[in-house]
Write an enzyme that holds these catalytic residues in place. Structure first.
Site, PDB file in Angstrom:
ATOM      1  N   GLU A  37       0.838  -1.203   0.000  1.00  0.00           N
ATOM      2  CA  GLU A  37       0.000   0.000   0.000  1.00  0.00           C
ATOM      3  C   GLU A  37       0.876   1.257   0.000  1.00  0.00           C
ATOM      4  O   GLU A  37       1.901   1.317   0.689  1.00  0.00           O
ATOM      5  CB  GLU A  37      -0.896   0.004   1.248  1.00  0.00           C
ATOM      6  CG  GLU A  37      -1.782   1.232   1.358  1.00  0.00           C
ATOM      7  CD  GLU A  37      -2.595   1.262   2.644  1.00  0.00           C
ATOM      8  OE1 GLU A  37      -3.814   1.479   2.567  1.00  0.00           O
ATOM      9  OE2 GLU A  37      -2.005   1.076   3.733  1.00  0.00           O
ATOM     10  N   LYS A  97      -8.648   3.136  -2.604  1.00  0.00           N
ATOM     11  CA  LYS A  97      -9.144   2.597  -1.336  1.00  0.00           C
ATOM     12  C   LYS A  97     -10.526   3.166  -1.049  1.00  0.00           C
ATOM     13  O   LYS A  97     -10.745   4.378  -1.120  1.00  0.00           O
ATOM     14  CB  LYS A  97      -8.169   2.954  -0.209  1.00  0.00           C
ATOM     15  CG  LYS A  97      -8.418   2.222   1.110  1.00  0.00           C
ATOM     16  CD  LYS A  97      -7.277   2.525   2.071  1.00  0.00           C
ATOM     17  CE  LYS A  97      -7.395   1.749   3.374  1.00  0.00           C
ATOM     18  NZ  LYS A  97      -6.246   2.023   4.266  1.00  0.00           N
ATOM     19  N   CYS A 106      -4.771  -2.676   2.827  1.00  0.00           N
ATOM     20  CA  CYS A 106      -4.740  -2.559   4.278  1.00  0.00           C
ATOM     21  C   CYS A 106      -6.033  -3.030   4.937  1.00  0.00           C
ATOM     22  O   CYS A 106      -6.456  -4.165   4.762  1.00  0.00           O
ATOM     23  CB  CYS A 106      -4.416  -1.111   4.634  1.00  0.00           C
ATOM     24  SG  CYS A 106      -3.885  -0.818   6.323  1.00  0.00           S
TER      25      CYS A 106
END
Length: 340
Positions: A45, A127, A161
């Site tokens: 990430e 995300k 994540c």
């Protein structure tokens, strides 16, 4: 037994707050993975320009210098850095899943790009919801990025994540028959003493994804060295106060949830490899397939909106039926004058 697919997951330290330096390192790692026969390499990430450790380290008023540098070193989808990474993928004939901070106008997003072995971007996603303090720096996305794409090596997807602890997001991915999943994580050597953020919990979340989704999971992580911790100094010039050391926990799990790669030491840079036999997925799903034969749609179902959402819609893009529905709802949405 089907042909095996060799894959690699990155465990390395970015060149902190330096897009150009990390891009060069990215290209080197792509070459290393390809030289070992990998057909896909997964990066962590926000690998470019490194995870924004300062968000968790200092009060907001002390972050401004870091925020400015982070914006300046975030990259664009059509920019030079990503172009060169795409060229490296094509030259090495390897697929790349890249995590990066994406700059779009004045906003930043925690983005991932799945790049094919021909250098073309197969999927660009952001995300869905940044976690906790991340929301002060990054914007949110929409359901269009919760997607599994068909590639030459199989059906590939990616999440960042703590998207891996969002049950409904994961379920939407499982339902798309994902075969190879990239789990992009930051450095696990920060705040490692907090149970929910510990390496043990994060490894467990990645392994659980493999079990629930009956997918191969490539867990890519950043690491932080002692020198790296000094890139986010406190008032006395010491290391960031949340540094707990190392943080590299790259792993590759099979669809049966077992570990199939050889882990490295948490402070060691490099790549972990595994050879994937996609035929194992059918056997894993035969036991448990939560989005297939093991589901109970009569009891629980997921409503999944995968349409792109934009703050500004031009008339030629607007769904007139949707507009009429909004007008008829009479719920205070003042849009009629714009499209009258």
């Amino acid at each position: 037994m089907e042909k095996t697919i060799r894959v690699a997951a990155v465990q390395a330290e970015p060149v902190w707050l330096d897009a150009e330096g990390t891009t060069k390192k990215t290209i080197d790692l792509i070459g290393q993975a390809a030289a070992e026969g990998a057909e896909l390499v997964a990066f962590p990430e926000t690998w470019i320009p490194g995870y924004p450790v300062f968000l968790w380290s200092y009060p907001v008023y002390q972050q401004m210098e870091f925020v400015a540098r982070y914006h300046a070193n975030s990259i664009t989808v059509d920019g030079d850095q990503l172009r060169r990474i795409r060229e490296a993928a094509r030259e090495n004939q390897i697929s790349v899943v890249l995590g990066f901070s994406e700059k779009d106008g004045g906003s930043l997003y925690m983005a991932q790009a799945i790049i094919g072995a021909d250098g073309e971007i197969v999927l660009h996603r952001r995300k869905l919801k940044p976690t906790h303090a991340e929301r002060t720096l990054f914007g949110e996305s929409d359901g269009s990025g919760i997607k599994v794409v068909e590639t030459a090596i199989g059906r590939v997807g990616a999440l960042n994540c703590f998207e891996h602890v969002q049950p409904l997001t994961k379920y939407a991915m499982y339902a798309q028959n994902e075969q190879i999943h990239v789990a992009g994580w930051p450095c696990l050597g920060i705040m490692g003493n907090v149970p929910a953020l510990s390496p043990e919990s994060i490894i467990a979340a990645s392994q659980t994804y493999a079990l629930e989704g009956s997918a191969f999971v490539l867990m890519a992580t950043q690491i932080m060295s002692d020198d790296g911790a000094l890139k986010f100094p406190d008032a006395d010039g010491g290391p960031t106060p949340i540094y707990t050391g190392g943080g590299g926990f790259a792993r590759i799990f099979g669809p049966h949830s077992g570990l199939i790669s050889q882990p490295m030491e948490p402070t060691e840079e490099g790549l972990v490899y595994a050879d994937l036999d996609l035929s194992q997925i059918a056997l894993a799903k035969n036991t448990v397939d939560p989005a297939g034969h093991y589901a109970r749609a009569d009891v629980t179902r997921l409503i999944f909106d995968d349409r792109p959402q934009k703050p500004v819609i031009k008339p030629e893009e607007f769904d007139l039926q949707e507009f009429e529905d909004l007008r008829n709802e009479d719920d205070g949405i003042e849009t009629a004058s714009v499209f009258a």
